[in-house]
Design a protein around this motif. Structure first.
Motif, short mmCIF file in Angstrom:
data_model
loop_
_atom_site.label_atom_id
_atom_site.label_comp_id
_atom_site.label_asym_id
_atom_site.label_seq_id
_atom_site.Cartn_x
_atom_site.Cartn_y
_atom_site.Cartn_z
N GLY A 52 0.80 -1.22 0.00
CA GLY A 52 0.00 0.00 0.00
C GLY A 52 0.83 1.27 0.00
O GLY A 52 0.29 2.36 0.18
N LYS A 53 2.11 1.16 -0.21
CA LYS A 53 2.97 2.34 -0.24
C LYS A 53 2.87 3.09 -1.57
O LYS A 53 3.16 4.28 -1.64
CB LYS A 53 4.44 1.93 -0.05
N LEU A 54 2.46 2.38 -2.61
CA LEU A 54 2.42 2.95 -3.95
C LEU A 54 1.17 2.43 -4.67
O LEU A 54 0.80 1.27 -4.52
CB LEU A 54 3.68 2.52 -4.72
N LYS A 55 0.55 3.31 -5.43
CA LYS A 55 -0.65 2.92 -6.17
C LYS A 55 -0.35 2.98 -7.66
O LYS A 55 0.23 3.94 -8.15
CB LYS A 55 -1.80 3.86 -5.83
N ALA A 56 -0.74 1.93 -8.36
CA ALA A 56 -0.60 1.90 -9.81
C ALA A 56 -1.88 2.42 -10.45
O ALA A 56 -2.98 2.12 -10.00
CB ALA A 56 -0.31 0.48 -10.28
N TYR A 57 -1.72 3.22 -11.48
CA TYR A 57 -2.85 3.77 -12.23
C TYR A 57 -2.80 3.24 -13.65
O TYR A 57 -1.75 2.85 -14.14
CB TYR A 57 -2.76 5.31 -12.26
N ARG A 58 -3.93 3.25 -14.29
CA ARG A 58 -4.01 2.85 -15.70
C ARG A 58 -4.80 3.93 -16.45
O ARG A 58 -5.88 3.67 -16.97
CB ARG A 58 -4.68 1.49 -15.81
N SER A 61 -4.05 3.47 -20.83
CA SER A 61 -4.16 2.17 -21.47
C SER A 61 -4.29 1.13 -20.36
O SER A 61 -4.57 1.46 -19.23
CB SER A 61 -2.94 1.89 -22.33
N ASN A 62 -4.03 -0.09 -20.70
CA ASN A 62 -4.09 -1.14 -19.68
C ASN A 62 -2.73 -1.36 -19.04
O ASN A 62 -2.52 -2.34 -18.35
CB ASN A 62 -4.63 -2.43 -20.30
N ARG A 63 -1.81 -0.46 -19.25
CA ARG A 63 -0.47 -0.57 -18.67
C ARG A 63 -0.37 0.26 -17.41
O ARG A 63 -0.94 1.33 -17.31
CB ARG A 63 0.58 -0.13 -19.68
N LYS A 64 0.40 -0.25 -16.48
CA LYS A 64 0.55 0.45 -15.20
C LYS A 64 1.35 1.73 -15.37
O LYS A 64 2.34 1.77 -16.09
CB LYS A 64 1.27 -0.44 -14.19
N ARG A 65 0.90 2.74 -14.67
CA ARG A 65 1.60 4.02 -14.60
C ARG A 65 1.62 4.45 -13.15
O ARG A 65 0.74 4.10 -12.36
CB ARG A 65 0.90 5.08 -15.44
N TYR A 66 2.62 5.23 -12.80
CA TYR A 66 2.78 5.69 -11.43
C TYR A 66 2.89 7.21 -11.43
O TYR A 66 3.52 7.79 -12.31
CB TYR A 66 4.04 5.07 -10.82
#
Length: 78
Positions: A52-58, A61-66
């Protein structure tokens, strides 16, 4: 008078651009995030997500971004 109005308008545009730059969030891919955090393993980023220290966003596209702002907060705590 016209020069003063032009100058004030230009200053207003610069202030607006500065505000927009602060609002726009930058998203980085996994490799870029690893560089910012100074880590060499994608597993570590996965651990940060699990803990829970970092959240991945999309967002694009369907690829993870931070989010860069979140990465910089984690980096400053290290």
């Amino acid at each position: 008078m016209k020069n003063e109005q032009t100058k004030l308008k230009a200053e207003g545009n610069i202030n607006l651009m500065h505000l927009q730059n602060q609002i726009i969030e930058q998203y980085l891919n996994t490799k870029e995030a690893m560089i910012v955090l100074g880590i060499k393993s994608q597993t570590t980023i996965g651990k940060y997500e699990t803990e829970g220290k970092l959240k991945a966003y999309r967002p694009f596209s369907n690829r993870k971004r931070y989010k860069l702002s979140e990465l910089l907060k984690i980096q400053s705590k290290r």
